[in-house]
Design a protein around this motif. Structure first.
Motif, PDB file in Angstrom:
ATOM      1  N   PHE A   1       0.833  -1.211  -0.068  1.00  0.00           N
ATOM      2  CA  PHE A   1       0.192  -0.023   0.026  1.00  0.00           C
ATOM      3  C   PHE A   1       0.770   1.196  -0.044  1.00  0.00           C
ATOM      4  O   PHE A   1       0.527   2.323  -0.835  1.00  0.00           O
ATOM      5  CB  PHE A   1      -1.044   0.255   1.303  1.00  0.00           C
TER       6      PHE A   1
ATOM      7  N   ASN B   1       2.944   1.928  -3.222  1.00  0.00           N
ATOM      8  CA  ASN B   1       1.857   2.401  -4.049  1.00  0.00           C
ATOM      9  C   ASN B   1       1.686   4.055  -3.916  1.00  0.00           C
ATOM     10  O   ASN B   1       1.801   4.815  -4.877  1.00  0.00           O
ATOM     11  CB  ASN B   1       0.526   1.849  -4.247  1.00  0.00           C
ATOM     12  N   LEU B   2       1.687   4.351  -2.848  1.00  0.00           N
ATOM     13  CA  LEU B   2       1.251   5.583  -2.476  1.00  0.00           C
ATOM     14  C   LEU B   2       2.389   6.333  -2.678  1.00  0.00           C
ATOM     15  O   LEU B   2       2.269   7.534  -3.361  1.00  0.00           O
ATOM     16  CB  LEU B   2       1.027   5.572  -0.829  1.00  0.00           C
TER      17      LEU B   2
ATOM     18  N   ASP C   1       4.583   6.065  -5.033  1.00  0.00           N
ATOM     19  CA  ASP C   1       4.634   6.266  -6.430  1.00  0.00           C
ATOM     20  C   ASP C   1       3.573   7.057  -7.324  1.00  0.00           C
ATOM     21  O   ASP C   1       3.591   7.200  -8.358  1.00  0.00           O
ATOM     22  CB  ASP C   1       4.752   4.921  -7.194  1.00  0.00           C
ATOM     23  N   SER C   2       2.561   7.369  -6.159  1.00  0.00           N
ATOM     24  CA  SER C   2       1.438   8.032  -6.809  1.00  0.00           C
ATOM     25  C   SER C   2       1.608   9.516  -6.764  1.00  0.00           C
ATOM     26  O   SER C   2       2.609  10.349  -6.166  1.00  0.00           O
ATOM     27  CB  SER C   2       0.359   7.566  -5.932  1.00  0.00           C
ATOM     28  N   ARG C   3       0.475  10.287  -7.316  1.00  0.00           N
ATOM     29  CA  ARG C   3       0.463  11.915  -7.190  1.00  0.00           C
ATOM     30  C   ARG C   3       0.592  12.301  -5.911  1.00  0.00           C
ATOM     31  O   ARG C   3       1.271  13.273  -5.593  1.00  0.00           O
ATOM     32  CB  ARG C   3      -0.786  12.069  -7.728  1.00  0.00           C
ATOM     33  N   ILE C   4      -0.230  11.563  -4.810  1.00  0.00           N
ATOM     34  CA  ILE C   4      -0.152  11.960  -3.480  1.00  0.00           C
ATOM     35  C   ILE C   4       1.361  11.569  -2.895  1.00  0.00           C
ATOM     36  O   ILE C   4       1.784  12.736  -2.116  1.00  0.00           O
ATOM     37  CB  ILE C   4      -1.075  10.990  -2.566  1.00  0.00           C
TER      38      ILE C   4
ATOM     39  N   ARG D   1       4.082  12.059  -4.413  1.00  0.00           N
ATOM     40  CA  ARG D   1       5.047  13.086  -4.856  1.00  0.00           C
ATOM     41  C   ARG D   1       4.780  14.439  -3.969  1.00  0.00           C
ATOM     42  O   ARG D   1       5.504  15.360  -4.020  1.00  0.00           O
ATOM     43  CB  ARG D   1       4.811  13.407  -6.576  1.00  0.00           C
TER      44      ARG D   1
ATOM     45  N   LEU E   1       3.627  14.637  -1.168  1.00  0.00           N
ATOM     46  CA  LEU E   1       4.237  14.701   0.168  1.00  0.00           C
ATOM     47  C   LEU E   1       5.574  14.821   0.194  1.00  0.00           C
ATOM     48  O   LEU E   1       6.080  15.858   1.164  1.00  0.00           O
ATOM     49  CB  LEU E   1       3.841  13.188   0.585  1.00  0.00           C
TER      50      LEU E   1
END
Lengths: 254, 358
Positions: free
Chosen positions: B209, B212-213, B215-218, B220, B222
């Motif tokens: 989880f 994944n987070l 590597d996500s838009r969120i 980046r 953070l």
């Protein structure tokens, strides 16, 4: 048609009236410059427009809606992107990742979608990456895509910061001294770049000290002195304006 | 995708090898500490997300661990049979939130089902994290550290001073957590291997989880908040909201860790809420390389295991405090980082240069 208009904007810091009763408007598709001696209130005005500071009085209308009192991220999501006088890149991220941050307002995956890596996020990521690479190509810095932002030369960092703002696809681009710290060649390049950006339909408001840059690319120039607007005209008229010469150009030429 | 999958797969194989090793050497008792390590690691990786990636320090996460553990311990041990006539108890019973079991003295007690208790405990931790995080995350640096430290101390004093939470003794006789039919979180030695795998599967899921987070838009966003908060704001990132959400996320990881470990151990004591526990978690994130989820997991595995085996003896807390001091002095960006090898090379080349000039 004006994209941005300020009506009677004032801001006081303790005993200092940083900006007093300033009104002006920026036409859609133009480059407007904001000049004035050090301490004239240029950066304060920028911070008021971009939502970093709330004005004491007056109204700021952007694209038909009032934006004063909004948070910076809310102003940004309405189509206003900015660069900083002192470069504020995300130092530990790559150049591409820095630009990808600019796509934030055009994507929507949240915490849960991100953690579960939901299929719609894959598509979104692909678009974010694709658009960001387009921006890098437009600026001619695609070769640095995977370099760490902090490892770049100063002039290149300025371009990356500009790219990050461009990736937002803003209606209005606020540039706070984009030529600060650049040499003559780099400054001329920056001028051409800003003109190219204007030609893509983006309106530009620029604070700048470098007169060669300002006079070359601006459609209109506002002159501030001690927080007041003393002139708002075409570059040639500004060069002939007696008061401007006295408070600003005169001091430098003397 | 492949870049995430391969390390997760390798790590799973590694954990299977460890189990096989304990089987071959006839030392399955190690699995008990390794299972407890798994739950502490769950907290550590959540905290790594908060401190390493978003750049917001918390020296109070033992508090969230304890909130999760104590709420589920209390709800699964508090006997509701005297209140059977009450409407709320009848309603809870109707939706299947209660379970009955024989107590130590041969009678029957009626308590909350561990699943119901777990859900309530996670929600409580979330609400508390929202309430605390809202005002506290406006602070930066040392001030944020002190405020979260204060929160940790408050939780510690509350559990230590509350009689129905067992005061200094804590809560014991917490029942096993029947997760699915046939699978229960319990410290019984017959269930040791099953529990080892269950715990590490949960950790690996948590890792998946969070990876994944990141590597996500969120993720980046953070990292951007960590790098230059004002610039992140100017790019349209709602920084205050994201900081709060990642704080709550890490608190939920901590609470789940607390809940599961409490059921595994069959109880929880106030030491789980102590400041030294919070310092321990921060030092693990720091030595793991701050923004390095894998480094954090590796260090958590090694250090928690050694600590639980008693390798540090009476110096247990001192070891973690010492690690934190050394990291802050010599590697304030964390130890296990991508640049570690080049940093070491630079360090030695500088030294040899110095020697040459002398």
């Amino acid at each position: 048609m004006s994209l941005l208009s300020l009506e009677g904007i004032s801001k006081r810091f303790g005993g200092l009236q940083a900006v007093s009763d300033v009104s002006f408007s920026v036409d859609q598709g133009s480059i407007k410059a904001l000049i004035g001696p050090n301490g004239a209130g240029k950066t304060t005005l920028f911070n008021l427009i971009s939502g970093v500071l709330p004005p004491d009085s007056g109204t700021i209308t952007f694209n038909g809606t009032k934006v004063q009192g909004l948070m910076p991220h809310q102003v940004a999501s309405r189509g206003m992107a900015r660069t900083f006088q002192h470069i504020r890149l995300f130092p530990k991220m790559t150049v591409l990742e820095n630009i990808m941050i600019g796509r934030h307002i055009h994507s929507k995956a949240g915490f849960v979608a991100g953690m579960l890596s939901l299929p719609f996020t894959w598509n979104e990521e692909k678009q974010i990456r694709g658009k960001s690479l387009e921006v890098l190509n437009f600026l001619g810095i695609a070769e640095f895509a995977s370099a760490e932002a902090a490892s770049l030369a100063y002039g290149q960092q300025r371009i990356v910061e500009l790219g990050r703002a461009l990736a937002c696809e803003p209606k209005l681009l606020l540039l706070d001294e984009p030529a600060a710290g650049l040499n003559m060649r780099e400054t001329a390049e920056m001028g051409r770049l800003i003109a190219r950006i204007r030609d893509t339909g983006i309106t530009v408001l620029i604070v700048e000290h470098d007169m060669s840059l300002v006079m070359n690319i601006s459609d209109e120039i506002i002159v501030l002195s001690y927080g007041r607007k003393i002139a708002d005209d075409k570059p040639l008229a500004i060069q002939k304006n007696q008061e401007v010469i006295r408070v600003y150009l005169g001091e430098e030429d003397a | 995708m492949r870049t995430k999958f391969l390390p997760l797969f390798s790590f799973s194989v590694f954990m299977v090898c460890i189990q096989l090793l304990t089987y071959l050497t006839d030392s399955a008792y190690h699995l008990t500490q390794l299972t407890m390590t798994a739950y502490y690691s769950l907290l550590a990786i959540g905290l790594c997300m908060l401190i390493g990636y978003a750049g917001q320090i918390s020296i109070g996460h033992a508090g969230f661990f304890a909130i999760g553990g104590y709420i589920s311990a209390f709800l699964t041990t508090y006997d509701l049979s005297p209140h059977k006539g009450k409407a709320i108890v009848a309603a809870l019973s109707k939706i299947g939130a209660l379970s009955s079991r024989p107590d130590l003295y041969g009678g029957n007690i009626l308590t909350m089902h561990p699943w119901a208790a777990c859900i309530i405990a996670v929600f409580a931790a979330m609400i508390i994290a929202f309430a605390i995080g809202g005002p506290v995350l406006k602070l930066k640096g040392h001030y944020l550290a002190m405020a979260t430290l204060g929160f940790g101390i408050i939780v510690y004093r509350i559990v230590l001073g509350t009689t129905f939470l067992g005061a200094a003794d804590g809560i014991s006789d917490v029942p096993p957590f029947q997760v699915f039919p046939g699978i229960a979180i319990t410290g019984k030695s017959s269930e040791r291997i099953l529990n080892y795998y269950l715990a590490w599967v949960i950790v690996i899921a948590g890792m998946a989880f969070l990876l994944n987070l990141i590597d996500s838009r969120i993720g980046r966003a953070l990292t951007a908040i960590h790098g230059a908060e004002d610039a992140a704001d100017a790019m349209g990132i709602p920084t205050a909201r994201y900081k709060l959400r990642v704080f709550v996320l890490s608190a939920v990881f901590a609470a789940i860790a607390g809940i599961l470990l409490t059921h595994y151990n069959g109880g929880i004591g106030p030491s789980e809420a102590s400041v030294m526990k919070s310092v321990r978690y921060v030092s693990i994130v720091a030595i793991g390389g701050m923004a390095n989820l894998w480094g954090c997991l590796a260090m958590s595995l090694i250090l928690n295991y050694l600590s639980l085996r008693g390798s540090f003896g009476t110096l247990d807390d001192a070891v973690f405090g010492g690690i934190l001091i050394l990291i802050m002095l010599f590697a304030p960006d964390g130890l296990l980082r991508k640049q570690l090898l080049s940093d070491i090379r630079l360090f030695f080349s500088r030294r040899s240069q110095k020697e040459e000039t002398q």
